[in-house]
Design a protein around this motif. Sequence first.
Motif, mmCIF file in Angstrom:
data_model
loop_
_atom_site.group_PDB
_atom_site.id
_atom_site.type_symbol
_atom_site.label_atom_id
_atom_site.label_comp_id
_atom_site.label_asym_id
_atom_site.label_seq_id
_atom_site.Cartn_x
_atom_site.Cartn_y
_atom_site.Cartn_z
ATOM 1 N N LYS A 135 0.837 -1.215 0.000
ATOM 2 C CA LYS A 135 0.000 0.000 0.000
ATOM 3 C C LYS A 135 0.864 1.255 0.000
ATOM 4 O O LYS A 135 1.965 1.240 0.543
ATOM 5 N N ILE A 136 0.319 2.306 -0.601
ATOM 6 C CA ILE A 136 0.922 3.639 -0.453
ATOM 7 C C ILE A 136 -0.154 4.547 0.168
ATOM 8 O O ILE A 136 -1.352 4.213 0.109
ATOM 9 N N PRO A 137 0.236 5.700 0.736
ATOM 10 C CA PRO A 137 -0.764 6.566 1.387
ATOM 11 C C PRO A 137 -1.825 7.106 0.416
ATOM 12 O O PRO A 137 -1.577 7.257 -0.776
ATOM 13 N N SER A 138 -2.966 7.414 0.968
ATOM 14 C CA SER A 138 -4.092 7.953 0.188
ATOM 15 C C SER A 138 -3.842 9.420 -0.192
ATOM 16 O O SER A 138 -3.215 10.158 0.578
ATOM 17 N N PRO A 139 -4.343 9.825 -1.362
ATOM 18 C CA PRO A 139 -4.234 11.262 -1.719
ATOM 19 C C PRO A 139 -5.324 12.084 -1.017
ATOM 20 O O PRO A 139 -5.931 12.983 -1.605
ATOM 21 N N TYR A 140 -5.585 11.757 0.226
ATOM 22 C CA TYR A 140 -6.630 12.377 1.042
ATOM 23 C C TYR A 140 -6.370 13.885 1.160
ATOM 24 O O TYR A 140 -5.381 14.291 1.766
ATOM 25 N N PRO A 141 -7.226 14.736 0.605
ATOM 26 C CA PRO A 141 -6.897 16.169 0.638
ATOM 27 C C PRO A 141 -7.134 16.809 2.016
ATOM 28 O O PRO A 141 -6.666 17.911 2.250
ATOM 29 N N TYR A 142 -7.859 16.108 2.909
ATOM 30 C CA TYR A 142 -8.204 16.685 4.209
ATOM 31 C C TYR A 142 -7.216 16.168 5.245
ATOM 32 O O TYR A 142 -7.078 14.969 5.424
ATOM 33 N N ARG A 143 -6.515 17.046 5.897
ATOM 34 C CA ARG A 143 -5.513 16.674 6.907
ATOM 35 C C ARG A 143 -4.402 15.797 6.321
ATOM 36 O O ARG A 143 -3.912 14.880 6.971
ATOM 37 N N ASN A 144 -4.062 16.040 5.055
ATOM 38 C CA ASN A 144 -2.930 15.326 4.473
ATOM 39 C C ASN A 144 -1.653 15.896 5.097
ATOM 40 O O ASN A 144 -1.545 17.115 5.229
ATOM 41 N N PRO A 145 -0.698 15.059 5.495
ATOM 42 C CA PRO A 145 0.529 15.589 6.111
ATOM 43 C C PRO A 145 1.234 16.635 5.236
ATOM 44 O O PRO A 145 1.943 17.491 5.757
ATOM 45 N N VAL A 146 1.017 16.583 3.891
ATOM 46 C CA VAL A 146 1.699 17.578 3.040
ATOM 47 C C VAL A 146 0.857 18.844 2.840
ATOM 48 O O VAL A 146 1.244 19.733 2.083
ATOM 49 N N GLY A 147 -0.295 18.903 3.500
ATOM 50 C CA GLY A 147 -1.166 20.076 3.366
ATOM 51 C C GLY A 147 -2.218 19.866 2.295
ATOM 52 O O GLY A 147 -2.400 18.742 1.813
ATOM 53 N N ASP A 148 -2.904 20.951 1.920
ATOM 54 C CA ASP A 148 -4.023 20.750 0.981
ATOM 55 C C ASP A 148 -3.732 21.278 -0.426
ATOM 56 O O ASP A 148 -4.621 21.351 -1.267
ATOM 57 N N ASP A 149 -2.463 21.634 -0.691
ATOM 58 C CA ASP A 149 -2.123 22.090 -2.039
ATOM 59 C C ASP A 149 -2.195 20.887 -3.010
ATOM 60 O O ASP A 149 -1.492 19.890 -2.805
ATOM 61 N N PRO A 150 -3.043 20.984 -4.034
ATOM 62 C CA PRO A 150 -3.216 19.837 -4.944
ATOM 63 C C PRO A 150 -1.903 19.331 -5.531
ATOM 64 O O PRO A 150 -1.675 18.121 -5.597
ATOM 65 N N ASN A 151 -1.025 20.261 -5.922
ATOM 66 C CA ASN A 151 0.245 19.824 -6.529
ATOM 67 C C ASN A 151 1.120 19.074 -5.528
ATOM 68 O O ASN A 151 1.800 18.110 -5.883
ATOM 69 N N ALA A 152 1.063 19.515 -4.273
ATOM 70 C CA ALA A 152 1.864 18.837 -3.230
ATOM 71 C C ALA A 152 1.316 17.423 -2.991
ATOM 72 O O ALA A 152 2.084 16.469 -2.799
#
Length: 302
Positions: free
Chosen positions: A178-195
């Motif tokens: 598995k790899i992490p989800s592209p969850y846009p809410y509370r994603n460790p990389v923030g909510d910038d789509p490109n990030a």
Amino acid sequence: MLANSLIELDRAHLIHPVASYRGHEALGVRVLKSAKGATVTDASGRQLLDGFAGLWCVNAGYGHDSIVEAAARQMRELPYATAYFDLGSEPAIRLASELADRAPGDLNHVYFTLGGSDAVDSTIRFVRYYWNARGEPERDQFISIEQGYHGSSVVGAGLTALPAFHAGFGIPFEWQHKIPSPYPYRNPVGDDPNAIIAASLAALKAKIEEIGPERIAAFYAEPIQGSGGVIVPPKGWIKAMRELCREYGILFIADEVITGFGRTGPLFACTEEDIVPDFMTTAKGLTSGYVPMGAVFMADHV
Ligand SMILES: Cc1ncc(COP(=O)(O)O)c(C=O)c1O
């Protein structure tokens, strides 16, 4: 009286998936009696809005006479026909052809299944067979995404990444990563789509390199992670993931079991980003939810 006896019979005999058994026993079953449009009516006469559309499947709504009549006509004429060996039937052949016409790109070959889990399961067999036939049997490792759902069959549930489907069932298997989800809410990389897209690409690359690119058979992604929380990845995400798989020569499987057949607008969500997967799994909505059924689409280029 009737409803009460059904509740007792249910407690004694019917197994309900995805339910707390003790909680269900205490509360008792809610017996659904009839339905029309988007409304279902239970045995006590209470009307409920079916926001879930069955199990994401009754795309057309309940109570369409045209669907009921078509099914009854077929039941009378030829209620069963296998596609094994050299056998076929007109409805299956025509449906496969109509679906191929409407599927993205060169996804021109259709394999009918019993539902979504069976479709996902079938792709695992197709993928393994494909790499064996290509003389690369060592490609036997599969990657999917945390919070993803790929069904409840033994192997499909191992690609699923929801803890309740794993605990106590002896899955996932060691070849399911598995790899992490592209969850846009509370994603460790923030909510910038490109990030978020960059993080998913980096995670997939890292996982591929960790296992060994020559060992990876396929990567599975839902265009929208449904059962994991209706997680909509940023625009451009699926295209970027598809391209990375192409660069590595890894098969890309789009699981459109719930996004297919118009749920997101177009007939298949993959077309929103103009991608053509190597395989595409579908199910819900294929028969407007009236008859459980699924399909795997296989590309000409595979
Ligand atoms: C993305 C996805 N794949 C597979 C499945 C399994 O489908 P089924 O319930 O028809 O077995 C589901 C079910 O909701 C799903 O959402």
